[in-house]
Design a protein around this motif. Sequence first.
Motif, PDB file in Angstrom:
ATOM      1  N   LYS A 379       8.890  -6.819  -2.699  1.00  0.00           N
ATOM      2  CA  LYS A 379       8.804  -6.301  -1.322  1.00  0.00           C
ATOM      3  C   LYS A 379       7.953  -5.039  -1.271  1.00  0.00           C
ATOM      4  O   LYS A 379       7.122  -4.846  -0.364  1.00  0.00           O
ATOM      5  N   GLY A 380       8.158  -4.154  -2.261  1.00  0.00           N
ATOM      6  CA  GLY A 380       7.381  -2.915  -2.332  1.00  0.00           C
ATOM      7  C   GLY A 380       5.901  -3.177  -2.507  1.00  0.00           C
ATOM      8  O   GLY A 380       5.056  -2.548  -1.861  1.00  0.00           O
ATOM      9  N   LEU A 381       5.559  -4.168  -3.361  1.00  0.00           N
ATOM     10  CA  LEU A 381       4.150  -4.484  -3.631  1.00  0.00           C
ATOM     11  C   LEU A 381       3.486  -5.069  -2.384  1.00  0.00           C
ATOM     12  O   LEU A 381       2.347  -4.752  -2.049  1.00  0.00           O
ATOM     13  N   ILE A 382       4.232  -5.952  -1.678  1.00  0.00           N
ATOM     14  CA  ILE A 382       3.670  -6.550  -0.456  1.00  0.00           C
ATOM     15  C   ILE A 382       3.379  -5.436   0.576  1.00  0.00           C
ATOM     16  O   ILE A 382       2.306  -5.378   1.180  1.00  0.00           O
ATOM     17  N   LYS A 383       4.345  -4.536   0.710  1.00  0.00           N
ATOM     18  CA  LYS A 383       4.166  -3.423   1.662  1.00  0.00           C
ATOM     19  C   LYS A 383       2.971  -2.559   1.236  1.00  0.00           C
ATOM     20  O   LYS A 383       2.149  -2.143   2.077  1.00  0.00           O
ATOM     21  N   ALA A 384       2.841  -2.301  -0.066  1.00  0.00           N
ATOM     22  CA  ALA A 384       1.749  -1.443  -0.557  1.00  0.00           C
ATOM     23  C   ALA A 384       0.395  -2.078  -0.276  1.00  0.00           C
ATOM     24  O   ALA A 384      -0.569  -1.402   0.110  1.00  0.00           O
ATOM     25  N   ILE A 385       0.309  -3.396  -0.505  1.00  0.00           N
ATOM     26  CA  ILE A 385      -0.991  -4.064  -0.309  1.00  0.00           C
ATOM     27  C   ILE A 385      -1.360  -4.074   1.168  1.00  0.00           C
ATOM     28  O   ILE A 385      -2.531  -3.991   1.545  1.00  0.00           O
ATOM     29  N   SER A 386      -0.316  -4.137   2.046  1.00  0.00           N
ATOM     30  CA  SER A 386      -0.635  -4.150   3.490  1.00  0.00           C
ATOM     31  C   SER A 386      -1.181  -2.794   3.949  1.00  0.00           C
ATOM     32  O   SER A 386      -1.851  -2.687   4.972  1.00  0.00           O
ATOM     33  N   ILE A 387      -0.869  -1.706   3.238  1.00  0.00           N
ATOM     34  CA  ILE A 387      -1.446  -0.383   3.588  1.00  0.00           C
ATOM     35  C   ILE A 387      -2.201   0.148   2.378  1.00  0.00           C
ATOM     36  O   ILE A 387      -2.051   1.307   1.983  1.00  0.00           O
ATOM     37  N   LEU A 388      -3.018  -0.742   1.802  1.00  0.00           N
ATOM     38  CA  LEU A 388      -3.633  -0.460   0.502  1.00  0.00           C
ATOM     39  C   LEU A 388      -4.503   0.809   0.523  1.00  0.00           C
ATOM     40  O   LEU A 388      -4.413   1.644  -0.380  1.00  0.00           O
ATOM     41  N   ASP A 389      -5.346   0.945   1.565  1.00  0.00           N
ATOM     42  CA  ASP A 389      -6.296   2.087   1.565  1.00  0.00           C
ATOM     43  C   ASP A 389      -5.545   3.418   1.555  1.00  0.00           C
ATOM     44  O   ASP A 389      -5.887   4.361   0.837  1.00  0.00           O
ATOM     45  N   GLU A 390      -4.497   3.519   2.438  1.00  0.00           N
ATOM     46  CA  GLU A 390      -3.720   4.758   2.473  1.00  0.00           C
ATOM     47  C   GLU A 390      -3.067   5.033   1.116  1.00  0.00           C
ATOM     48  O   GLU A 390      -3.047   6.172   0.631  1.00  0.00           O
ATOM     49  N   ALA A 417      11.764   2.690  -8.028  1.00  0.00           N
ATOM     50  CA  ALA A 417      11.330   1.504  -8.779  1.00  0.00           C
ATOM     51  C   ALA A 417      10.036   0.939  -8.191  1.00  0.00           C
ATOM     52  O   ALA A 417       9.119   0.541  -8.917  1.00  0.00           O
ATOM     53  N   GLN A 418       9.954   0.926  -6.845  1.00  0.00           N
ATOM     54  CA  GLN A 418       8.747   0.381  -6.197  1.00  0.00           C
ATOM     55  C   GLN A 418       7.549   1.276  -6.493  1.00  0.00           C
ATOM     56  O   GLN A 418       6.457   0.777  -6.807  1.00  0.00           O
ATOM     57  N   ALA A 419       7.744   2.575  -6.416  1.00  0.00           N
ATOM     58  CA  ALA A 419       6.651   3.524  -6.685  1.00  0.00           C
ATOM     59  C   ALA A 419       6.137   3.349  -8.103  1.00  0.00           C
ATOM     60  O   ALA A 419       4.921   3.353  -8.341  1.00  0.00           O
ATOM     61  N   GLU A 420       7.083   3.165  -9.058  1.00  0.00           N
ATOM     62  CA  GLU A 420       6.704   2.948 -10.469  1.00  0.00           C
ATOM     63  C   GLU A 420       5.840   1.693 -10.597  1.00  0.00           C
ATOM     64  O   GLU A 420       4.818   1.680 -11.275  1.00  0.00           O
ATOM     65  N   ALA A 421       6.239   0.612  -9.909  1.00  0.00           N
ATOM     66  CA  ALA A 421       5.492  -0.644  -9.969  1.00  0.00           C
ATOM     67  C   ALA A 421       4.090  -0.463  -9.365  1.00  0.00           C
ATOM     68  O   ALA A 421       3.113  -1.014  -9.882  1.00  0.00           O
ATOM     69  N   ILE A 422       3.989   0.311  -8.291  1.00  0.00           N
ATOM     70  CA  ILE A 422       2.697   0.483  -7.612  1.00  0.00           C
ATOM     71  C   ILE A 422       1.727   1.286  -8.495  1.00  0.00           C
ATOM     72  O   ILE A 422       0.591   0.894  -8.692  1.00  0.00           O
ATOM     73  N   VAL A 423       2.217   2.380  -9.067  1.00  0.00           N
ATOM     74  CA  VAL A 423       1.283   3.214  -9.847  1.00  0.00           C
ATOM     75  C   VAL A 423       0.869   2.538 -11.154  1.00  0.00           C
ATOM     76  O   VAL A 423      -0.177   2.853 -11.712  1.00  0.00           O
TER      77      VAL A 423
END
Length: 810
Positions: A379-390, A417-423
Motif C-alpha cells: 500500500k505504501g509503495l502504491i501511494k509513493a508511486i502515485s506521488i512519485l515526483d514529490e 516500515a513503508q518509509a524504509e521500503a521506499i528509501v
Amino acid sequence: MSQTERYLDLPLEDVIGDRFGRYSKYIIQERALPDARDGLKPVQRRILYAMYRDGNTADKPFRKSAKTVGNVIGNYHPHGDSSVYDAMIRMSQEWKVRNLLVDMHGNNGSIDGDPPAAMRYTEARLSKISAELLRDIDKETVDYIPNFDDSEDEPVVLPAMFPNLLVNGSTGISAGYATDIPPHHLSEIIDGVIMQMEKPQTTLEDLMTVIKGPDFPTGGIVQGIDGIKQAYRTGKGKVIVRAKTEVEELRGGRQQITITEIPYEVVKANLVKKMDELRFDKKVDGIAEVRDDTDRTGLRIVVELKKEADAKAILHYLFKNTDLQVTYNFNMVAIHNKTPKLMGLQPLIQAYIDHQKEVATRRAQYDLKKAKDRQHIVKGLIKAISILDEVIATIRSSKDKKDAKENLIREYDFSEAQAEAIVTLQLYRLTNTDITTLEEEAAELERRIHELEAILGSEKKLITVIKKGLQSVKKQFADPRRTVIKEEIEEIKINMDVLVASEDVMVTVTEEGYVKRTSIRSYTASNGEPPGMKEGDRLLDRFEMNTTDTLLLFTKLGSYLYVPVHHLPDIRWKDNGQHIANLVSVDRDDCILRAMPVKEFSESESLLFITKNGMAKRSQLSLYQAQRFSKPLMALKLKADDEVVSVMRTDGKKELFIATHLGYGLWFDEEEISLVGQRAAGVKAINLKDDDKVVDAFTFEPEDKVDLFIVTHRGAVKKMPLSEFDKSSRAKRGLVMLRELKSNAHRVIGCRRVSKETLIEILTEKGQQETIDPSAYRMSDRYSNGSFAIDSAQAGSVTEVRQTKREASE
C-alpha cells in the motif's frame, strides 16, 4: 562454614531414590521413547533437524555422515558419536524402517546383521519424505527450546506432515517402560487419520476397515486379527509373523522350500544357520541342503529336500523350531503430554490430529502476519508511486537515509516500515508497469488474508487444509502393501514320525548324566570296548534303540526326563557323551536312577515306583508320553524327605519283593497296588520301623524260580531262595532275612535277584571294589548271616551294590 553444616545427613535410599527418579525421568522423556506427535525420539529429531539446518536435503548432493554426526553432537546431542550414528543408520535401513527418513550411500549394514561402515566412509542426506516431517518448521509452527549450552534453539517436536509414529513404528527400552510399535502402511494410516478427523465418533471397527494391521518393511504374513484388534484397542496384543514360503517342484520328483520374505527384526544369517544346524544335527530328516540365494534382485533362501521328504511336515517343523515364524508383541507406549502412556490406535491418531491442528493454526497465523505486513508495504509503495515526483524531491533534499525517512513520515504520513521500503526501492522499479504489478500483488494479498482468516475462524476449513496436506503426501509416497494379513492363526501340527529318519542306534546313559546316541557302525568298530566316559563315571545302561523311539530317564527326586532319541547328540562310541542338562534343565541335587527305552506308550503296560519310605505307586505308561519336554516332568509326588529307590516296567500281573535296610523282606502281588494318575503319590507298600528304609525292590512272574543275593554293610553276602519267605500282602512288616545280632548287627545295602549270568559288584567307603560271582555260593536260610566277601575292618563299610552281566565270552 563449620564442618557439620557442610554435610547433609540423609538416608541412602532417599538419595538413591531421588537420583534414580531424576535419571528415569530423563531416560523416559529424553532418550528411549518416541513422541506421540512426530513419532521421533530426541536423537532422531536432532539428526533430522541438524541435516535440515545444514541444507543436507534430498535435492542436494550426499554429504559425509561424520559431518552430520559432528553437527548433532556439537549443537544438540552431547552424547557418544556411536549412539547418534547408530540412530542415523537405523533410519536408513530399508529392512527396519517402512519409509526411510535418511538416504545413505555406502555400507549401512545388512539384514544379515552385518555392521555398517564407519561414518567417515558413508554419505547421507535427508530422504524426500523427511522433508514432510520438517515442512514449515520455519513458520513458527512448533515450539523451540534452548539447546544444552544455550548457544542456539532446537525444536521440541517436528511439524510432521504425516503420522510418522504409526508409519515407521518404534522400539525402545527405558526405565520402567518399553515400547514396540510396528510399522504400518502410509496410505492406510493417512486414510484412518482423515476418517477420524472428519468424523470424531469413528469406532475402532470403522478404522480397521482402512487400517488392516502392521505392514512390515520385510513383508511376511501376519496371522491373528483378534490380536491386532486387541492391540489397537488397548495398546498391547500379540500376533504371529510368518515368513512367505512356497514349495516348488523340481525335476526328478524332488521338492524345495523357497523363502522370499522373513519376519520383521529376524537376522537372516542366524535363521539360515539355525535351519542348517537342524539338518546337520539330524533333528529333522529330509533336508538335503539349506542355502542363501539372496542377491540384488531380492531375498531368497532355499531349503532343498530329499526325494521322499514330506515338504509340508518339514515346513511346519521349521515354523515351530526356527525364526521362520515369530510372535510379535505390540506394546504401544509413547510420550504424550510429557508422560509415557500406553495408547491404543485411536488415542495415537488423536494425538497426531491435535498436533496437526496446532501446526496448521500456527502456520496460518504466521502466514497471515506476513501477508498483512506485506500488504502494508505494498500500500505504501502504491501511494509513493502515485506521488512519485514529490517523494523524489523530498528524498533528494534530505541529508541522509535517516533524514529522508523522517521527512517522508512527516510530510506524507507513511509508516516507519513503508518509509524504509521506499528509501531502499531500486530505481528500475519506478517504471510505469510496476504499479500494475503492485496492484496485482495487493489484490492477491487481500485474497490470501481472507483465506487465512477463514481458516483460523473455522475448524472445518482447518481440517480441510490438514486433509489436503495428508492427501498430497499419500499421492507422492504411497506404495503397495508388503505384509499379508490373515484372520486366523494357523495351528502347527508336527508329525515327528514323518520327519525323523528311522535309524538303529546304540544309546548310552552314564551315572553322572552323560547321554549320547552312536551309530551301529561306530559301536561295532569298537570291538566290545566300553563307551567313552569321563574318568570316574560309570555306565548306567545302554540300549539298542531306533531314532523314532523315546528314552525315559527317572530321577531319585521323583521327576522324569522325556528325551526323543533323535534329540540325543550323535557322538562316536569312544567319545564322551553330552550332559543331559544340555537337552533338559535338571535340578543340581537330583541324579538319574533309571533309564528306560520306550518304543510305544501302551496302555497295557504300567510303571511301578517304590520309594525309600516304603511307598508304592503304579501308573499307566501311556500317561508319561509328553508334548513339551524342555524341563523335568513329575513322575510321582514325593514327601519332602523321600526319594525313589526303584522304577519298574510291568504289566500289572507280576509279583513284587521289597527288601529293607534293617533286613526285612516282603513278598506280595503287584495287583494290590491299584493304578493311579501320573502326578499321584501312591500307597504304603511296606510297614517300616522308624529308622528303617527300603533298599531294593524287584518284580517277577508268579511261576519264576527266584534266587535272592543279599549284601550287608559289613561285607557279608548270602544267597537264598524266595521260597524261604511266605507270600504276604501289602503294607505288612515282612519277614527277617538275617539273624539279629546283639551288637554290630548286619544292615542290608543291596538285595538283588540273581541268575547264572549275574555278577555283583561291591563298593566300600574306602574306594575298594570287589566283583562277586553269586553262582559260587551255596543257598542259605533266612536265619544265617552268610559269609564275609570282604574285610570291612580294612576296606571300610559297603556303600553300594551294583549288578552287572557276565560277558558272553567269559
